[in-house]
Design an enzyme around this catalytic site. Structure first.
Site, PDB file in Angstrom:
ATOM      1  N   SER A   1      27.575  11.559  17.847  1.00  0.00           N
ATOM      2  CA  SER A   1      27.698  10.154  17.457  1.00  0.00           C
ATOM      3  C   SER A   1      27.874   9.245  18.664  1.00  0.00           C
ATOM      4  CB  SER A   1      28.886   9.968  16.517  1.00  0.00           C
ATOM      5  OG  SER A   1      28.744  10.757  15.367  1.00  0.00           O
TER       6      SER A   1
HETATM    7  N1  SAH Z   1      31.035  14.798  14.408  1.00  0.00           N
HETATM    8  C1  SAH Z   1      29.793  15.118  15.066  1.00  0.00           C
HETATM    9  C2  SAH Z   1      28.637  14.277  14.537  1.00  0.00           C
HETATM   10  C3  SAH Z   1      27.508  15.159  14.169  1.00  0.00           C
HETATM   11  S1  SAH Z   1      26.205  14.464  13.250  1.00  0.00           S
HETATM   12  C4  SAH Z   1      29.935  15.028  16.573  1.00  0.00           C
HETATM   13  O1  SAH Z   1      31.020  14.655  17.058  1.00  0.00           O
HETATM   14  O2  SAH Z   1      29.010  15.389  17.275  1.00  0.00           O
HETATM   15  C5  SAH Z   1      26.575  15.009  11.606  1.00  0.00           C
HETATM   16  C6  SAH Z   1      26.618  16.495  11.361  1.00  0.00           C
HETATM   17  O3  SAH Z   1      26.882  16.678   9.976  1.00  0.00           O
HETATM   18  C7  SAH Z   1      25.327  17.243  11.642  1.00  0.00           C
HETATM   19  O4  SAH Z   1      25.587  18.284  12.540  1.00  0.00           O
HETATM   20  C8  SAH Z   1      24.920  17.802  10.277  1.00  0.00           C
HETATM   21  O5  SAH Z   1      24.302  19.058  10.317  1.00  0.00           O
HETATM   22  C9  SAH Z   1      26.248  17.873   9.568  1.00  0.00           C
HETATM   23  N2  SAH Z   1      26.188  17.896   8.116  1.00  0.00           N
HETATM   24  C10 SAH Z   1      25.351  17.232   7.274  1.00  0.00           C
HETATM   25  N3  SAH Z   1      25.619  17.540   5.995  1.00  0.00           N
HETATM   26  C11 SAH Z   1      26.657  18.415   6.008  1.00  0.00           C
HETATM   27  C12 SAH Z   1      27.389  19.117   4.997  1.00  0.00           C
HETATM   28  N4  SAH Z   1      27.119  18.988   3.696  1.00  0.00           N
HETATM   29  N5  SAH Z   1      28.381  19.949   5.389  1.00  0.00           N
HETATM   30  C13 SAH Z   1      28.676  20.119   6.686  1.00  0.00           C
HETATM   31  N6  SAH Z   1      28.017  19.499   7.689  1.00  0.00           N
HETATM   32  C14 SAH Z   1      27.031  18.655   7.359  1.00  0.00           C
END
Ligand code: SAH
Length: 223
Positions: free
Chosen positions: A69
């Site tokens: 993010s």
């Molecule tokens: N908090 C992260 C942001 C990652 S982007 C960071 O600091 O880098 C969002 C993430 O959510 C992605 O990796 C995606 O695969 C995950 N995601 C999407 N749907 C999800 C679900 N139902 N359960 C768990 N993870 C999920």
């Protein structure tokens, strides 16, 4: 943190990191969080050809069409969560592990869930390299993490079509949930405080754009 690789990365773009931190400070992000931003090299989570962009305030690719993010977003959500020492936090969407590391370094007990195996494995390595005990799970987070519930805080770092019922249930009374809710291309950041099992105090913040939350109680696919 005592990993040589991390120490080296911290030296690479010190100036750019400082410029980013100064600009985040102007938006009202607290020093407590900014001190942590200064200790975690964002380079660690991205490919080398993007190192020059590590401290531009924008999301960056981490593989499998997912992103780490935007630093402002990470800081803003962290502020909304009101983290205190030893609060038990559930994060849905581990991704790179960057947000989870920040929560842990603020003193929280962190549980984090990721649905993509490749990212789950990579984040496990990150937690080891940063020498921090964070509990990672490979599963669909739209059903929460029943076996470790309830939580003082829940943070969802992917775009939800609505608030998954299981997450509300797994939040303690007086607990806080921060979640971006809306359409796939634009979401409103919600901060929800659970007053009791039937009453919630919700505040709406600015708009953001996250990758979709995919799963049983999320979107059914990326497009
Ligand atoms: N908090 C992260 C942001 C990652 S982007 C960071 O600091 O880098 C969002 C993430 O959510 C992605 O990796 C995606 O695969 C995950 N995601 C999407 N749907 C999800 C679900 N139902 N359960 C768990 N993870 C999920």
């Amino acid at each position: 943190m005592n990993n040589e690789k991390i120490d080296k990365l911290l030296l690479l773009n010190k100036k750019n990191r400082k410029v980013l931190i100064d600009s985040l400070r102007k938006t009202g992000i607290s020093d407590k969080i900014l001190d942590i931003i200064d200790k975690i090299p964002r380079e660690y989570f991205i490919s080398q050809d993007l190192y020059d962009e590590a401290y531009i305030d924008k999301p960056l690719p981490i593989g499998n069409r997912q992103t780490i993010s935007q630093p402002y977003t990470v800081c803003f959500m962290t502020e909304l969560l009101e983290i205190k020492e030893n609060v038990k936090v559930l994060e849905i969407g581990t991704g790179s592990g960057y947000q989870a590391l920040i929560l842990k370094m603020l003193g929280a007990e962190v549980y984090t869930v990721e649905r993509i195996e490749y990212l789950f494995n990579k984040s496990q390595t990150a937690f080891k390299d940063f020498n921090l005990e964070i509990f990672g799970f490979y599963k669909d987070g739209t059903t929460g993490l029943e076996e470790k519930a309830p939580f003082d805080r829940i943070i969802v770092t992917a775009a939800a079509p609505n608030i998954p019922e299981a997450l509300i249930k797994q939040l303690k009374i007086n607990g806080i949930m921060v979640i971006p809710v809306g359409e796939k291309d634009c979401q409103k950041m919600l901060k929800i405080k659970k007053i009791d099992n039937n009453n919630f105090k919700t505040s709406e913040h600015s708009t953001f754009r996250f990758v979709p939350l995919i799963g049983k109680y999320g979107w059914s696919s990326e497009n």
